[in-house]
Design an enzyme around this catalytic site. Sequence first.
Site, PDB file in Angstrom:
ATOM      1  N   LYS A  35      35.883 -22.015 -24.661  1.00 17.20           N
ATOM      2  CA  LYS A  35      37.190 -21.437 -24.322  1.00 17.20           C
ATOM      3  C   LYS A  35      37.831 -22.216 -23.172  1.00 17.20           C
ATOM      4  O   LYS A  35      37.159 -23.037 -22.516  1.00 17.20           O
ATOM      5  CB  LYS A  35      37.040 -19.959 -23.970  1.00 17.20           C
ATOM      6  CG  LYS A  35      36.073 -19.695 -22.847  1.00 17.20           C
ATOM      7  CD  LYS A  35      35.762 -18.217 -22.741  1.00 17.20           C
ATOM      8  CE  LYS A  35      34.813 -17.982 -21.600  1.00 17.20           C
ATOM      9  NZ  LYS A  35      34.896 -16.671 -21.021  1.00 17.20           N
ATOM     10  N   ARG A 132      33.594  -4.162 -18.865  1.00 14.10           N
ATOM     11  CA  ARG A 132      34.883  -4.844 -19.061  1.00 14.10           C
ATOM     12  C   ARG A 132      35.282  -4.603 -20.509  1.00 14.10           C
ATOM     13  O   ARG A 132      36.229  -3.877 -20.762  1.00 14.10           O
ATOM     14  CB  ARG A 132      34.703  -6.340 -18.744  1.00 14.10           C
ATOM     15  CG  ARG A 132      35.961  -7.142 -18.759  1.00 14.10           C
ATOM     16  CD  ARG A 132      35.718  -8.588 -18.387  1.00 14.10           C
ATOM     17  NE  ARG A 132      34.815  -9.280 -19.312  1.00 14.10           N
ATOM     18  CZ  ARG A 132      34.466 -10.556 -19.208  1.00 14.10           C
ATOM     19  NH1 ARG A 132      34.916 -11.288 -18.211  1.00 14.10           N
ATOM     20  NH2 ARG A 132      33.646 -11.114 -20.088  1.00 14.10           N
ATOM     21  N   TYR A 257      50.546 -30.530   6.503  1.00 14.20           N
ATOM     22  CA  TYR A 257      51.265 -29.258   6.660  1.00 14.20           C
ATOM     23  C   TYR A 257      50.522 -28.318   7.594  1.00 14.20           C
ATOM     24  O   TYR A 257      49.298 -28.200   7.524  1.00 14.20           O
ATOM     25  CB  TYR A 257      51.420 -28.571   5.303  1.00 14.20           C
ATOM     26  CG  TYR A 257      52.362 -29.287   4.373  1.00 14.20           C
ATOM     27  CD1 TYR A 257      53.721 -29.415   4.686  1.00 14.20           C
ATOM     28  CD2 TYR A 257      51.903 -29.826   3.179  1.00 14.20           C
ATOM     29  CE1 TYR A 257      54.584 -30.073   3.832  1.00 14.20           C
ATOM     30  CE2 TYR A 257      52.767 -30.477   2.313  1.00 14.20           C
ATOM     31  CZ  TYR A 257      54.104 -30.600   2.651  1.00 14.20           C
ATOM     32  OH  TYR A 257      54.963 -31.248   1.795  1.00 14.20           O
TER      33      TYR A 257
HETATM   34  C1  LIG Z   1      31.410 -13.169 -23.654  1.00 13.12           C
HETATM   35  C2  LIG Z   1      31.018 -14.445 -22.996  1.00 13.12           C
HETATM   36  N1  LIG Z   1      29.900 -15.061 -23.372  1.00 13.12           N
HETATM   37  C3  LIG Z   1      29.502 -16.221 -22.803  1.00 13.12           C
HETATM   38  C4  LIG Z   1      30.228 -16.806 -21.807  1.00 13.12           C
HETATM   39  C5  LIG Z   1      29.734 -18.096 -21.184  1.00 13.12           C
HETATM   40  O1  LIG Z   1      29.454 -17.911 -19.830  1.00 13.12           O
HETATM   41  P1  LIG Z   1      28.826 -19.108 -18.959  1.00 13.12           P
HETATM   42  O2  LIG Z   1      29.910 -20.119 -18.817  1.00 13.12           O
HETATM   43  O3  LIG Z   1      28.459 -18.473 -17.676  1.00 13.12           O
HETATM   44  O4  LIG Z   1      27.688 -19.631 -19.736  1.00 13.12           O
HETATM   45  C6  LIG Z   1      31.400 -16.203 -21.369  1.00 13.12           C
HETATM   46  C7  LIG Z   1      32.169 -16.797 -20.276  1.00 13.12           C
HETATM   47  O5  LIG Z   1      32.668 -16.190 -19.399  1.00 13.12           O
HETATM   48  C8  LIG Z   1      31.814 -14.985 -21.985  1.00 13.12           C
HETATM   49  O6  LIG Z   1      32.929 -14.360 -21.593  1.00 13.12           O
END
Ligand SMILES: Cc1ncc(COP(=O)(O)O)c(C=O)c1O
Length: 360
Positions: A35, A132, A257
Amino acid sequence: MRFSPVAEISRSALLHNLGRLRQLAPGAKIMAVVKANAYGHGLTTLARWLDDAGVNGFGMARLEEALCLRREGIGARMLLLEGVFSEEDLELAASHDLEVAIHDCQQVAILERARLSKPVRVWLKLDTGMHRLGVQPHQFEALYQRLRALENIQGEINFMTHFAVADEAENPETTRQIALFNQLTKNLPGERTLANSAGTLAWPVSHGQWVRAGLALYGGSPMIAGRPEDFDLRPVMTMKTTVLAVREHRAGDPVGYGQSWRASRDTRLAVLAMGYGDGYPRHAVSGTPVLINGKRYPLAGRVSMDMITVEIGDDPIQVGDPVVLWGDGLPVEEIAECASTIPYELLCSTTARVQYRYVD
Ligand SMILES: Cc1ncc(COP(=O)(O)O)c(C=O)c1O
């Protein structure tokens, strides 16, 4: 000469990390979490590299991310970690062989209403402590039975959960989450996935059939007390730039700054082509390390949009010299700490004007 930051993305580091995850979770399939543009590394190239290396599947947050990979011709299993939110999107998922998380009754109702061209594979997401997304324990049995009655579902119902504090190796909450998940899903058919990177690295009992690894794949340490080298992980992204000016600087003079930093001695400053407009964290404090010609120097003064300044003393640094902001030789975790953030945020924050160089 042009001075602008380049994110160098290393295929060999990625494949090394994939190999490490396979060693750490030998009985599990690896779902590469890609993602947010593969955590800022470039979705399509990284997914192509991982697919070629035989990763078992991909996890993503948004439908567009998965459709993009299908358009690229990637045929591996893909899971939408938050599922879909309409019948139209469910049909898109089904017709593209995407798997969906089901985290609440609305999504069950969408599955019940939809007239799909073909059944879809689902993962019932259980809220075991993250609070969540996810079906709560008291809702589980009823929703599971509703799903079982559906023809829209391909194969068995699979199960997933997400950890809240797996990055804390001593925190008993993860053991509690695992126990609750196991209790709810006991004796049910279907695949299971619990572990994120931290689960994969530190909680072997959570491995299940699939581990969902993001940060560790990109060479970051997900553990609060842990560096990538503790797990033999290598940074996939090295953020590089160049020195664009070198200046004499008198004791007592401020820079930048707010004039927040003043030199304690007569010294020299290097001005580097990297700022918050490129994704360098604006809240990085003076003293945050930067590598010039492989040696560490401290950030001096506030981060600007296009530049940062670094104290270099008498060292023979010149315009055009190479700089590493994070990555190979300078852990992104260290920079994140200096900016009161986490490596995830730094990696994802690279902006559109940074060039990407994909290397072996
Ligand atoms: C549902 C879910 N699974 C897996 C992951 C992967 O997490 P990580 O990058 O800590 O391995 C995420 C990332 O936030 C997630 O939201």
